[in-house]
Write an enzyme that holds these catalytic residues in place. Structure first.
Site, PDB file in Angstrom:
ATOM      1  N   GLU A 110     -45.296   1.626  61.575  1.00 33.18           N
ATOM      2  CA  GLU A 110     -45.465   0.079  62.235  1.00 33.18           C
ATOM      3  C   GLU A 110     -44.158   0.268  63.135  1.00 33.18           C
ATOM      4  O   GLU A 110     -43.177   0.634  62.978  1.00 33.18           O
ATOM      5  CB  GLU A 110     -45.178  -0.661  61.132  1.00 33.18           C
ATOM      6  CG  GLU A 110     -46.179  -1.269  60.197  1.00 33.18           C
ATOM      7  CD  GLU A 110     -46.201  -0.249  59.059  1.00 33.18           C
ATOM      8  OE1 GLU A 110     -45.098   0.214  58.550  1.00 33.18           O
ATOM      9  OE2 GLU A 110     -47.481  -0.132  58.270  1.00 33.18           O
ATOM     10  N   ASN A 115     -40.724  -3.608  70.766  1.00 32.61           N
ATOM     11  CA  ASN A 115     -39.849  -2.453  70.868  1.00 32.61           C
ATOM     12  C   ASN A 115     -40.731  -1.469  71.833  1.00 32.61           C
ATOM     13  O   ASN A 115     -41.146  -0.411  71.649  1.00 32.61           O
ATOM     14  CB  ASN A 115     -39.779  -1.663  69.428  1.00 32.61           C
ATOM     15  CG  ASN A 115     -38.462  -0.681  69.552  1.00 32.61           C
ATOM     16  OD1 ASN A 115     -38.235  -0.209  70.623  1.00 32.61           O
ATOM     17  ND2 ASN A 115     -38.214  -0.077  68.367  1.00 32.61           N
ATOM     18  N   TYR A 122     -43.530   6.897  70.930  1.00 35.83           N
ATOM     19  CA  TYR A 122     -44.721   7.234  69.992  1.00 35.83           C
ATOM     20  C   TYR A 122     -45.785   7.628  70.697  1.00 35.83           C
ATOM     21  O   TYR A 122     -46.560   8.784  70.308  1.00 35.83           O
ATOM     22  CB  TYR A 122     -44.806   6.004  69.073  1.00 35.83           C
ATOM     23  CG  TYR A 122     -43.870   5.523  68.054  1.00 35.83           C
ATOM     24  CD1 TYR A 122     -43.058   6.920  67.346  1.00 35.83           C
ATOM     25  CD2 TYR A 122     -43.391   4.325  67.794  1.00 35.83           C
ATOM     26  CE1 TYR A 122     -42.020   6.447  66.451  1.00 35.83           C
ATOM     27  CE2 TYR A 122     -42.140   4.294  67.048  1.00 35.83           C
ATOM     28  CZ  TYR A 122     -41.763   5.350  66.054  1.00 35.83           C
ATOM     29  OH  TYR A 122     -40.551   5.007  65.483  1.00 35.83           O
TER      30      TYR A 122
HETATM   31  C1  LIG Z   1     -37.108   4.944  69.580  1.00 34.53           C
HETATM   32  C2  LIG Z   1     -36.292   6.249  69.634  1.00 34.53           C
HETATM   33  C3  LIG Z   1     -36.139   6.838  68.196  1.00 34.53           C
HETATM   34  C4  LIG Z   1     -36.392   7.039  70.539  1.00 34.53           C
HETATM   35  O1  LIG Z   1     -35.616   8.284  70.664  1.00 34.53           O
HETATM   36  P1  LIG Z   1     -34.911   9.022  71.890  1.00 34.53           P
HETATM   37  O2  LIG Z   1     -34.278  10.289  71.457  1.00 34.53           O
HETATM   38  O3  LIG Z   1     -34.393   8.148  72.717  1.00 34.53           O
HETATM   39  O4  LIG Z   1     -36.322   9.401  72.527  1.00 34.53           O
HETATM   40  P2  LIG Z   1     -36.653  10.779  73.315  1.00 34.53           P
HETATM   41  O5  LIG Z   1     -35.225  10.966  74.317  1.00 34.53           O
HETATM   42  O6  LIG Z   1     -36.925  12.190  72.357  1.00 34.53           O
HETATM   43  O7  LIG Z   1     -37.679  10.306  74.135  1.00 34.53           O
HETATM   44  C5  LIG Z   1     -38.355  11.328  75.056  1.00 34.53           C
HETATM   45  C6  LIG Z   1     -37.624  11.248  76.412  1.00 34.53           C
HETATM   46  O8  LIG Z   1     -36.564  12.034  76.542  1.00 34.53           O
HETATM   47  C7  LIG Z   1     -36.977  12.970  77.793  1.00 34.53           C
HETATM   48  N1  LIG Z   1     -36.307  14.156  77.300  1.00 34.53           N
HETATM   49  C8  LIG Z   1     -35.144  14.555  77.927  1.00 34.53           C
HETATM   50  N2  LIG Z   1     -34.626  15.923  77.510  1.00 34.53           N
HETATM   51  C9  LIG Z   1     -35.764  16.156  76.861  1.00 34.53           C
HETATM   52  C10 LIG Z   1     -36.077  17.541  76.437  1.00 34.53           C
HETATM   53  N3  LIG Z   1     -35.324  18.400  76.488  1.00 34.53           N
HETATM   54  N4  LIG Z   1     -37.363  17.472  75.629  1.00 34.53           N
HETATM   55  C11 LIG Z   1     -38.212  16.567  75.353  1.00 34.53           C
HETATM   56  N5  LIG Z   1     -37.803  15.314  75.939  1.00 34.53           N
HETATM   57  C12 LIG Z   1     -36.928  15.006  76.602  1.00 34.53           C
HETATM   58  C13 LIG Z   1     -38.462  12.915  77.675  1.00 34.53           C
HETATM   59  O9  LIG Z   1     -39.068  13.281  79.090  1.00 34.53           O
HETATM   60  C14 LIG Z   1     -38.728  11.492  77.634  1.00 34.53           C
HETATM   61  O10 LIG Z   1     -38.252  10.715  78.607  1.00 34.53           O
HETATM   62  P3  LIG Z   1     -38.811   9.059  78.978  1.00 34.53           P
HETATM   63  O11 LIG Z   1     -37.433   8.484  78.692  1.00 34.53           O
HETATM   64  O12 LIG Z   1     -39.303   9.194  80.451  1.00 34.53           O
HETATM   65  O13 LIG Z   1     -40.047   8.750  78.031  1.00 34.53           O
HETATM   66  C15 LIG Z   1     -34.648   5.501  70.067  1.00 34.53           C
HETATM   67  O14 LIG Z   1     -34.774   4.865  71.216  1.00 34.53           O
HETATM   68  C16 LIG Z   1     -34.142   4.569  69.047  1.00 34.53           C
HETATM   69  O15 LIG Z   1     -33.430   5.351  67.978  1.00 34.53           O
HETATM   70  N6  LIG Z   1     -34.106   3.255  69.260  1.00 34.53           N
HETATM   71  C17 LIG Z   1     -33.589   2.336  68.282  1.00 34.53           C
HETATM   72  C18 LIG Z   1     -34.095   2.530  67.000  1.00 34.53           C
HETATM   73  C19 LIG Z   1     -35.639   2.262  67.153  1.00 34.53           C
HETATM   74  O16 LIG Z   1     -36.221   1.397  67.647  1.00 34.53           O
HETATM   75  N7  LIG Z   1     -36.340   3.110  66.286  1.00 34.53           N
HETATM   76  C20 LIG Z   1     -37.874   2.869  66.333  1.00 34.53           C
HETATM   77  C21 LIG Z   1     -38.163   1.763  65.264  1.00 34.53           C
HETATM   78  S1  LIG Z   1     -40.071   1.770  64.943  1.00 34.53           S
END
Ligand SMILES: CC(C)(COP(=O)(O)OP(=O)(O)OC[C@H]1O[C@@H](n2cnc3c(N)ncnc32)[C@H](O)[C@@H]1OP(=O)(O)O)[C@@H](O)C(=O)NCCC(=O)NCCS
Length: 154
Positions: A110, A115, A122
């Site tokens: 969920e 967000n 996701y």
């Molecule tokens: C949501 C959350 C978990 C996402 O984590 P994140 O590490 O920022 O996400 P990622 O970096 O893996 O996202 C992928 C992005 O990284 C980029 N990226 C950069 N280097 C990369 C690599 N070597 N490999 C893969 N992706 C890469 C991808 O292209 C993608 O780009 P985008 O910004 O254009 O979508 C994070 O933002 C977070 O902790 N947020 C606060 C808590 C939260 O909301 N959690 C979810 C509750 S349901």
């Protein structure tokens, strides 16, 4: 994901001793963070509570619960200074592999409707929106927020 720009990425299980570091991130990221008690319960219930470490530093974590042929992702968090560098996707890929080892067919989660960032990540991984839960999350004292339910077919 060998292309990630980290040299020492590895998972370790959450322990009561490592909870302080995790709580610092949890409380800095969420308006309504999980409590220490929530994480201790998750450990007690044998949920998967995994820390993603790099060179001794906590970069992120996830908590997931196993069910019958499915896994429910309960918490996925990347430390603010490590966000947008692929670690969220990396944790989802590792969760996918772990879920296959227990013959799960689906991963469920969920997420708050507001967000947008998490929804984007996701969806990029392959989760699809399958429904909503009205007023699922606390928002302010007397307001609540809907959740989007997402599933991923393993
Ligand atoms: C949501 C959350 C978990 C996402 O984590 P994140 O590490 O920022 O996400 P990622 O970096 O893996 O996202 C992928 C992005 O990284 C980029 N990226 C950069 N280097 C990369 C690599 N070597 N490999 C893969 N992706 C890469 C991808 O292209 C993608 O780009 P985008 O910004 O254009 O979508 C994070 O933002 C977070 O902790 N947020 C606060 C808590 C939260 O909301 N959690 C979810 C509750 S349901």
């Amino acid at each position: 994901m060998s292309s990630l720009p980290f040299h020492d990425l590895h998972f370790q299980a959450l322990t009561p001793q490592s909870l302080e570091d995790l709580m610092r991130i949890e409380e800095s990221v969420y308006a309504k963070p999980w409590t220490r008690g929530n994480f201790l319960d998750a450990m007690k219930n044998n949920n998967w509570c995994q820390l993603l470490m790099n060179e001794g530093e906590l970069t992120g974590y996830f908590v997931a619960m196993m069910g019958f042929q499915e896994v429910h992702l309960l918490n996925l968090t990347v430390a603010p200074s490590y966000q947008k560098r692929g670690l969220g996707l990396h944790m989802l890929q590792c969760l996918g592999m772990m879920s296959q080892t227990v013959n799960a067919e689906w991963i469920w989660l969920e997420v708050r409707v507001s967000n947008a960032r998490a929804l984007e990540v996701y969806e990029k991984f392959g989760f699809r929106k399958v429904g909503e839960r009205k007023n699922y999350y606390p928002l302010t004292t007397n307001k609540r927020e809907d959740a989007i339910i997402m599933s991923y077919r393993l």
